[in-house]
Design an enzyme around this catalytic site. Sequence first.
Site, PDB file in Angstrom:
ATOM      1  N   LYS A  88       0.829  -1.217   0.000  1.00 33.26           N
ATOM      2  CA  LYS A  88       0.000   0.000   0.000  1.00 33.26           C
ATOM      3  C   LYS A  88       0.855   1.254   0.000  1.00 33.26           C
ATOM      4  CE  LYS A  88      -3.778  -1.769   2.856  1.00 33.26           C
ATOM      5  NZ  LYS A  88      -4.531  -1.429   4.065  1.00 33.26           N
ATOM      6  N   LYS A 107       2.265   2.623   2.284  1.00 33.08           N
ATOM      7  CA  LYS A 107       1.853   3.466   3.414  1.00 33.08           C
ATOM      8  C   LYS A 107       2.800   3.187   4.585  1.00 33.08           C
ATOM      9  CE  LYS A 107      -3.284   3.785   3.404  1.00 33.08           C
ATOM     10  NZ  LYS A 107      -4.497   3.319   4.126  1.00 33.08           N
TER      11      LYS A 107
END
Length: 140
Positions: free
Chosen positions: A45, A47
């Site tokens: 992701k 992230k």
Amino acid sequence: MKRIITYGTFDLLHYGHIYLLSRAKALGDYLIVVLSEDEFNEKEKYKRTYFNYNERKKLLEAVRHVDLIIPEKCWEQKITDIQLYQADVFVMGDDWEGKFDYLKPYCEVVYLPRTETISTTQIISDISNGGYGRCIQFPS
Ligand code: C2G
């Protein structure tokens, strides 16, 4: 018992996440949250989370709507999860609208309206700009 399953990172847990969880739980009797592991967040992701997996898990364990928390290690585990945990309904916010329709042969798929007034990105940006004491309306 109607079993609901949902997925997410839930970093800097905020009322948008809670509102998603409460609406998801209201669709059944038992809510399974599949929480993204740190490695999955970083590699898949892209992230980086503020709180690590264990910290995010601890926070979610305190949310009364949540009955079980399991780790999300890859994108491909959803069908197995649904079968293993006998989920009747898969729920995600509508920022994912259509992305998980391939799960329809296995369970009901529901996309709920996202809470547009809050996001983790917004929180970080507000705080870094000295935005404490922001008055927010919790959705009713
Ligand atoms: N959400 C919401 N309103 C917000 C923010 C998030 O309704 N203001 C919902 C999202 O739509 C999602 C859930 O809360 O259903 C968790 O959001 P994230 O932690 O951002 O999860 P995400 O990164 O979208 O990961 O395999 C699926 C992924 O794990 C989903």
